[in-house]
Design an enzyme around this catalytic site. Structure first.
Site, PDB file in Angstrom:
ATOM      1  N   GLU A 257     -12.951  47.257  28.010  1.00 26.92           N
ATOM      2  CA  GLU A 257     -12.207  48.071  27.162  1.00 26.92           C
ATOM      3  C   GLU A 257     -10.630  47.995  27.533  1.00 26.92           C
ATOM      4  O   GLU A 257     -10.130  48.867  27.822  1.00 26.92           O
ATOM      5  CB  GLU A 257     -12.594  49.705  27.263  1.00 26.92           C
ATOM      6  N   GLU A 364     -22.096  47.682  25.424  1.00 23.54           N
ATOM      7  CA  GLU A 364     -22.152  48.761  26.164  1.00 23.54           C
ATOM      8  C   GLU A 364     -22.290  49.883  25.233  1.00 23.54           C
ATOM      9  O   GLU A 364     -21.813  49.727  24.131  1.00 23.54           O
ATOM     10  CB  GLU A 364     -20.943  49.324  26.984  1.00 23.54           C
TER      11      GLU A 364
END
Ligand SMILES: *[C@@H]1O[C@H](CO)[C@@H](O)[C@H](O)[C@H]1NC(C)=O
Length: 525
Positions: A257, A364
């Site tokens: 991220e 994810e």
């Protein structure tokens, strides 16, 4: 994990929040979990080639209403269809992407909670994921040092200004701090019935490499060549240290991220331009010299950012040459009721059109990540299983080569997580009892893909049609390396459906399926 706070994500998150409020799981829901104890724990029955010779069909069904959980049945192709309005037609002459696999993340939190079980139950839990009697995972994600699902913040080199990383050590991965995560990875690799493709992801560098001397609050790297070089070297040191433990990795993501998180836990923020330059000038050349077989995935972030990140990085040939694939998280566009607005799967098709030589991989996903409204575990929530099924199916039909769940196991409160960012997981462990764990519907939905779509399978042509009343059922078809056809079909409807699968030269598989169900079919071409 969890979305970044850009304007576009706020927009899709607002829709998501409305969706979550309207969703039945936000308020009352029933517990459809299955309980595993020493005395009983359901296993998945295997199948053999003889059962699919000639017109034989093996099917597995999971359904909400009659307690089927990956329940095996054997049937046959028929000469005519059952008149169902729902029709699926297979065209094995059309082929698409090759599958890497399916799995989950081997985090500190997973290792710690699994360790809280008695040894016999630890084995039972891991067999559920990795053995022939379980759902046969083929992918594992490993955080490089700490993340929010750790007991605190640590790195592999806390010696400030140690640019050469002389004090680099993964000793913490064998300690109580991580629940002996390294030991868990070794156990998994030994037990797994299939080879496991491991990929690693960093959440943050050592604090001394950041501009704020901290890994929380979305820091950036210190803007110094020595730091960029040192951060790239850190990756090589990690893979070398794991190699010395006998563990080889398939891939790495440049940064978990990179667009940022809420700021409450570890991260390293990068703009797409910074990631492009880091891979081009530092990480790409570094890993080429030490780990040339390792695949490099860019992005590892929400699908909403795909267009900007892929164009910035992949339109630069000097950066693109180091990139093998694009990692994707589901958080900003988690559900079908937002996809009409943000079209995440169209974005994936666009990436495949523009960059057909780069793969896409779900890196994810988890449920229960929305603060206040929908945070933490919901034991046995069916809706959360269906969301997994929908997302995996949609990703696969939009060129993804696999899908990776977040923590493989957590405790009943959705942790441990030092930043209190608790979430749900397919297996939840009663860490106080030490001899009980629960399998959520998510576990079974994942299993309908992971157990049957073996690495090296190729997606094939499939057309699913419904009628005015019922939308076409979601379905995807694959040809496995062993030469079987695998078809996964989901019915998310509140009603049952009669449908049929037509295969040229073989006939029809006629099915009457209950509401809220998922099925996998295996047959010879
Ligand atoms: C960075 O933080 C550490 C730990 O809090 C502290 O010991 C160190 O002095 C800090 N370094 C700088 C340059 O501020």
């Amino acid at each position: 994990m969890a979305p970044v706070f850009t304007a576009s994500v706020y927009k899709s998150r607002a829709i998501l929040l409305v969706g979550a409020l309207l969703s039945p799981s936000a308020s009352a829901y029933s517990d459809f979990s299955t309980k595993c104890t020493k005395e009983s724990c359901d296993v998945v029955e295997g199948w053999i080639k003889d059962e699919i010779s000639g017109s034989g069909v093996v099917s597995y069904t999971t359904s909400q209403d009659n307690a089927d959980r990956l329940t095996k049945r054997v049937s046959s192709f028929e000469d005519s269809d059952n008149g169902g309005w729902q029709k699926i037609k297979i065209d094995a002459s059309k082929t698409y992407q090759k599958i890497q696999g399916f799995g989950g993340a081997l985090t500190d939190a997973a290792a710690i909670t699994i360790n809280a079980l008695e040894p016999e139950m630890q084995t039972k839990l891991l067999e559920n994921y990795y053995s022939a009697s379980g759902i046969e995972y083929t992918v594992g994600r490993v955080p490089i040092a700490s993340c929010d699902f750790s007991t605190g913040v640590y790195s592999y080199d806390e010696t400030a200004e140690d640019f050469e990383l002389e004090d680099f050590s993964i000793a913490v991965d064998s300690s109580d701090t991580t629940g002996n995560k390294l030991g868990l990875i070794k156990t998994v690799l030994n037990m797994a019935v299939n080879p496991i493709s491991l990929f690693a992801s960093p959440w943050a560098p050592p604090a001394w490499m950041t501009q704020t001397n901290s890994t929380v609050g979305n820091p950036s790297l210190r803007d110094e060549p020595e730091i960029y070089q040192s951060w790239a070297l850190y990756f090589s040191k990690f893979f070398e240290a794991y190699r010395n433990e006998g563990i080889d990795f398939w891939a790495v993501t440049i940064q978990n991220e990179p667009a940022g998180n809420t700021g409450a836990w570890q991260d390293l923020k990068m703009t797409p331009e910074q990631q492009r330059d880091f891979v081009k000038d530092y990480l790409g050349p570094q890993l080429e010299s030490t780990d040339s077989d390792l695949k490099i995935m860019m992005h590892d972030d929400q699908r909403v950012h795909l267009p900007t990140w892929t164009s910035t990085i992949l339109d630069d040939p000097d950066a693109a040459k180091y990139i093998d694939g694009v990692g994707l998280h589901w958080y900003s566009e988690v559900e079908d009721y937002v996809t009409w607005a943000t079209k995440p799967f169209d974005k994936m098709n666009d990436v495949n059109d523009k960059y057909p030589d780069k793969f896409m991989m779900g890196t994810e996903a988890c449920n229960g990540f929305i603060p206040i409204i929908d945070q933490g575990p919901k034991l046995g929530d069916w809706n959360r299983g269906e969301r997994y099924g929908f997302d995996i199916m949609s990703d696969l039909n939009a060129w993804a080569v696999g899908w990776t769940d977040w923590n493989i196991a957590l405790d009943l409160s959705g942790g441990p997580n030092w930043a209190k960012n608790v979430v749900d997981a397919p297996i939840l462990i009663d860490t106080e009892a030490g001899d009980v764990f629960y399998k959520n519907p998510m576990f079974y939905y994942l299993g309908h893909f992971s157990k049957f779509i073996k690495p090296g399978s190729v997606r094939i042509g499939l057309e699913s049609t419904g009628n005015l009343i019922s939308a076409p059922m979601e379905a995807a078809g694959f040809l496995t390396p062993d030469g079987e056809i695998v078809v996964v079909v989901m019915n998310r409807d509140i009603a049952g459906h009669k449908y049929n699968i037509e295969v040229t030269g073989k006939g029809f598989i006629n099915v009457d399926v209950p509401k809220h169900s998922i099925q996998t079919f295996i047959f010879a071409p």
